[in-house]
Motif scaffolding. Sequence first.
Motif, PDB file in Angstrom:
ATOM      1  N   GLN A 226       0.863  -1.171   0.000  1.00 11.22           N
ATOM      2  CA  GLN A 226       0.000   0.000   0.000  1.00 11.22           C
ATOM      3  C   GLN A 226       0.895   1.215   0.000  1.00 11.22           C
ATOM      4  N   SER A 227       0.748   2.050  -1.019  1.00 14.60           N
ATOM      5  CA  SER A 227       1.513   3.273  -1.168  1.00 14.60           C
ATOM      6  C   SER A 227       0.511   4.413  -1.276  1.00 14.60           C
ATOM      7  N   GLY A 228       0.405   5.215  -0.226  1.00 14.20           N
ATOM      8  CA  GLY A 228      -0.651   6.220  -0.196  1.00 14.20           C
ATOM      9  C   GLY A 228      -1.986   5.508  -0.167  1.00 14.20           C
TER      10      GLY A 228
ATOM     11  N   TYR B  57       3.161  -3.087   3.882  1.00 14.43           N
ATOM     12  CA  TYR B  57       3.147  -4.216   2.951  1.00 14.43           C
ATOM     13  C   TYR B  57       2.855  -5.514   3.682  1.00 14.43           C
ATOM     14  N   TRP B  58       2.374  -6.510   2.899  1.00 13.10           N
ATOM     15  CA  TRP B  58       1.982  -7.791   3.472  1.00 13.10           C
ATOM     16  C   TRP B  58       1.961  -8.872   2.392  1.00 13.10           C
TER      17      TRP B  58
ATOM     18  N   VAL C 245      -0.934  -2.181  -4.529  1.00 10.60           N
ATOM     19  CA  VAL C 245      -0.389  -2.901  -5.675  1.00 10.60           C
ATOM     20  C   VAL C 245      -0.071  -4.319  -5.225  1.00 10.60           C
ATOM     21  N   GLU C 246      -0.533  -5.313  -5.993  1.00  5.92           N
ATOM     22  CA  GLU C 246      -0.143  -6.692  -5.726  1.00  5.92           C
ATOM     23  C   GLU C 246       0.919  -7.073  -6.747  1.00  5.92           C
ATOM     24  N   ALA C 247       2.126  -7.294  -6.259  1.00  6.95           N
ATOM     25  CA  ALA C 247       3.258  -7.629  -7.130  1.00  6.95           C
ATOM     26  C   ALA C 247       3.537  -9.125  -7.024  1.00  6.95           C
TER      27      ALA C 247
ATOM     28  N   ALA D 255       8.173  -8.940 -10.304  1.00  7.36           N
ATOM     29  CA  ALA D 255       7.709  -7.552 -10.323  1.00  7.36           C
ATOM     30  C   ALA D 255       8.294  -6.793  -9.133  1.00  7.36           C
ATOM     31  N   GLY D 256       8.337  -5.483  -9.291  1.00  2.34           N
ATOM     32  CA  GLY D 256       8.852  -4.631  -8.221  1.00  2.34           C
ATOM     33  C   GLY D 256       7.908  -3.486  -7.939  1.00  2.34           C
ATOM     34  N   VAL D 257       8.060  -2.905  -6.757  1.00  2.00           N
ATOM     35  CA  VAL D 257       7.256  -1.755  -6.349  1.00  2.00           C
ATOM     36  C   VAL D 257       8.202  -0.730  -5.732  1.00  2.00           C
ATOM     37  N   PHE D 258       8.056   0.515  -6.120  1.00  2.00           N
ATOM     38  CA  PHE D 258       8.867   1.612  -5.608  1.00  2.00           C
ATOM     39  C   PHE D 258       7.963   2.562  -4.833  1.00  2.00           C
TER      40      PHE D 258
END
Length: 137
Positions: A64-66, A88-89, A70-72, A76-79
């Motif tokens: 969760q960003s803001g 995150y979880w 996003v489910e990666a 995949a990556g998340v910034f």
Amino acid sequence: MNKIIQTAPPLAGNAMGLTKGDFWVAEWQDPGGPPGPPRYIAPLHIHHKDDEAWYVLEGSLCVQSGDAIVEAHAGAGVFVPKGTPHTYWNPSQQKTRYLLIMTAKIYSLIRDIHEMTDRSPARLKALFEKYDSELLG
């Protein structure tokens, strides 16, 4: 010029970086759990001066960003840029393995959290503040 080269093969369960360096890479995992509400790996928080990123090696990871979630999945990556509330979880019952790419400051915060014997809200709040971060949840 004096160069330092670090390797950690396999990286599993280890981290590499320099205390005074720009970034750290750590591999972590979560075993998964029963269905239901998210089991947060980290509570909702914000880093005021540091970016953070995740790269999923196996399974999946929700970040969760803001207000966005996003489910990666593996590969995949998340910034998450500095100044953004995030958590995150692992959204599944299966194991997830991921790399956490962070600044040396965030790595020090995580290390200090793991070394704490008193994780009272007041102590955690003070520790987050020490590292220009804020515990939100």
